[in-house]
Design an enzyme around this catalytic site. Structure first.
Site, PDB file in Angstrom:
ATOM      1  N   SER A  39       0.826  -1.195   0.000  1.00 31.16           N
ATOM      2  CA  SER A  39       0.000   0.000   0.000  1.00 31.16           C
ATOM      3  C   SER A  39       0.869   1.258   0.000  1.00 31.16           C
ATOM      4  O   SER A  39       1.688   1.438  -0.898  1.00 31.16           O
ATOM      5  CB  SER A  39      -0.966  -0.054   1.182  1.00 31.16           C
ATOM      6  OG  SER A  39      -2.051   0.790   1.002  1.00 31.16           O
ATOM      7  N   ASP A  95      -7.735  -5.826  -6.616  1.00 26.75           N
ATOM      8  CA  ASP A  95      -7.637  -4.568  -5.877  1.00 26.75           C
ATOM      9  C   ASP A  95      -7.910  -3.404  -6.819  1.00 26.75           C
ATOM     10  O   ASP A  95      -7.330  -3.337  -7.907  1.00 26.75           O
ATOM     11  CB  ASP A  95      -6.237  -4.439  -5.277  1.00 26.75           C
ATOM     12  CG  ASP A  95      -6.031  -3.135  -4.529  1.00 26.75           C
ATOM     13  OD1 ASP A  95      -7.017  -2.585  -4.003  1.00 26.75           O
ATOM     14  OD2 ASP A  95      -4.881  -2.674  -4.460  1.00 26.75           O
ATOM     15  N   HIS A 120      -6.119  -6.367  -2.336  1.00 26.42           N
ATOM     16  CA  HIS A 120      -5.088  -5.441  -1.889  1.00 26.42           C
ATOM     17  C   HIS A 120      -4.057  -6.105  -0.985  1.00 26.42           C
ATOM     18  O   HIS A 120      -2.872  -5.787  -1.042  1.00 26.42           O
ATOM     19  CB  HIS A 120      -5.780  -4.295  -1.141  1.00 26.42           C
ATOM     20  CG  HIS A 120      -4.914  -3.161  -0.763  1.00 26.42           C
ATOM     21  ND1 HIS A 120      -4.379  -2.290  -1.684  1.00 26.42           N
ATOM     22  CD2 HIS A 120      -4.486  -2.715   0.456  1.00 26.42           C
ATOM     23  CE1 HIS A 120      -3.665  -1.369  -1.062  1.00 26.42           C
ATOM     24  NE2 HIS A 120      -3.713  -1.612   0.237  1.00 26.42           N
TER      25      HIS A 120
END
EC number: 3.4.16.5
Length: 500
Positions: free
Chosen positions: A216, A404, A461
């Protein structure tokens, strides 16, 4: 200064024109970033309940530049854990007013010679304990607060460190607001300083191979941190850190390319219609312009770029409704899209706090204070430091779960393919091959020299959470230098997907 003012005026004009074209009313209050923090902190991780950790209480004192570490046996652990080296500690950051960095160290279940891996969760401002208990750490938490072994924990093949950073994240804290970090220079210097003292305390690991990993917003942290380590090694600063490579999962690294990919990914996944695609794409030119100003004019331009460019993502989210933008196959359940509530319950237990030495500090999964402090860093391009690392033989793996939306594989693939380095042409022209785990295709891999890109199947993700076995195998092959070799004999090459 005059150039910066003119650029900002031009940006406002472009933004206003775009807003009028879309019928968009921009927030007029001066506290827009604070409001955005509550709405958009979820866009790379979780919505916190508090601004940051509070109540330092009886946290043991530690001198600046020193590390205080204890061996840990957590309540609720399964039998047999006493044979392993589990540690928790605080590092008192030097050259700060009162900053303390919290970390876990889980020694390898294999052998001491296994590589040292550091994991950084994104946010910015989200605790790495999320990964410890929900992704790639040694344990998982059950509803009765007992812990169970994670047989795919990355500590099975590495000595892994989970760090709460920047200051104000998780159990890391300071009593002085001046210690809050606002950019990657401060973040990477803190992490480098921590490593120097960590390896001094643990000389048994100092010569092991070292890898940086995370996901991330760590797509920002990791390139800067890796560059800082490499720079320190070249300048013979302190202890030589045996940096071999780094891996970024579903990261935000090159915003100009990745924000432009939002609409393409959303259209490809049938999340929006072509008419929506055309309408939302009108935000792309002002976003690109704003990011260019951010790269030259600093904080005010970067804040403006954050506001302009996030209109692309927010416009898509208005259309997809309750879809989980970390995994578009799923619906978002509750405020967090995932239920991580057991983590805060676990760290709210007094016995747990005593075991890890955090006093009465209140744990917060993600900090709005850290998030807001890093807003001017958000739109900066961190890809620019990676080519020099590749040229010096540092191995780089960029991987992304295919479902994601927020840090989608398409945007990551595009910046990797666009990156200018001596091997770019050969990387772009190289064939893709299946990434095979237990005889089944778990992803699609493209590699040349020190650079690899892996699209992971059936994952969102958080790849280690969605595909724990495949992610562990990915780490094993990457750290052993076998990422490219092991698939050669398993399956024939398959056609490439287009990199745009």
């Amino acid at each position: 200064m005059a150039t910066a003012r003119v650029s900002l005026i031009l940006l406002v004009v472009v933004l206003a024109a775009s807003a009028c074209a879309e019928g968009l009313r921009l927030p007029r209050d001066a506290k827009f970033p604070a409001a955005q923090a509550e709405r958009l902190i979820r866009s790379l991780n979780l919505l916190p309940k508090e601004a940051g950790p509070t109540g330092a209480g009886d946290v043991p004192s530690v001198a600046p530049g020193e590390l205080l570490e204890r061996r840990v046996t957590l309540p609720g652990l399964p039998q047999g854990v006493g044979d392993l080296g589990h540690h928790a500690g605080y590092y008192r950051l030097p050259n700060t007013h009162d900053a303390r960095m919290f970390y876990f160290l889980f020694e390898s279940r294999g052998k001491k010679e296994d590589p040292v891996v550091i994991w950084l969760t994104g946010g910015p401002g989200c605790s790495s304990e999320l990964a410890v208990f929900y992704e790639n750490g040694p344990f998982t938490i059950s509803n009765n607060m007992s812990l169970a072994w994670n047989k795919f924990g990355w500590d099975t093949i590495s000595n892994i460190i989970f760090v709460d950073q920047p200051t104000g994240t998780g159990f890391s804290y300071s009593s002085d607001d001046r210690d809050t970090r606002h950019d990657e220079t401060g973040v990477s210097n803190d992490l480098y300083s921590f490593l120097q003292v960590f390896f001094k305390k643990h000389p048994e690991f100092a010569k092991n191979d070292f890898f940086i990993t995370g996901e991330s917003y760590a797509g920002h942290y990791i390139p800067a941190f890796a560059s800082r380590v490499h720079q320190g090694n070249k300048a013979n600063e302190g202890i030589h850190i045996n940096l071999k490579g780094f891996a970024i999962g579903n990261g935000l690294t090159d915003p100009a390319i990745q924000y432009k990919a939002y609409t393409d990914y959303a259209l490809d996944m049938n999340l929006i219609k072509k008419s929506d695609y055309d309408r939302i794409n009108k935000f792309i030119p002002p976003c690109e312009f704003a990011i260019k100003l951010c790269g030259t004019n600093g904080k005010a331009s970067c804040m403006a770029a954050y506001m302009v460019c996030n209109s692309i993502f927010s416009s898509i989210m208005k259309l997809v409704g309750t879809k989980n933008y970390y995994d578009v196959r799923k619906e978002c359940e509750g405020k967090l899209c995932y239920d991580f509530s057991n983590l805060e319950k676990f760290f709210g237990d007094k016995a747990v706090k005593e075991a890890i030495g955090v006093g009465d500090l209140e744990f917060v999964s993600c900090s709005t204070t850290v998030y807001q402090a890093m807003l001017t860093d958000w739109m900066r391009n961190l890809e620019v430091g990676i080519p020099a690392l590749l040229e010096d033989g540092i191995n780089v793996l960029i991987y992304a779960g295919e479902y994601d939306l927020i840090c989608n594989w398409l945007g990551n693939s595009r910046w990797v393919h666009s990156m200018e380095w001596s091997g770019q042409k050969d990387f772009v022209s190289s064939h893709e091959s299946p990434f095979v785990v237990d005889g089944a295709e778990a992803g699609v891999l493209k590699s040349h020299g020190p650079l690899s890109f892996l699209k992971v199947h059936n994952a969102g993700h958080m790849v280690p959470m969605d595909q724990p076995k495949a992610s562990l195998e990915m780490l094993r092959r990457f750290t052993q230098g076998k990422l490219k070799e092991e698939w050669l004999a398993e399956l024939p090459e398959q056609p490439m997907y287009a990199a745009m």
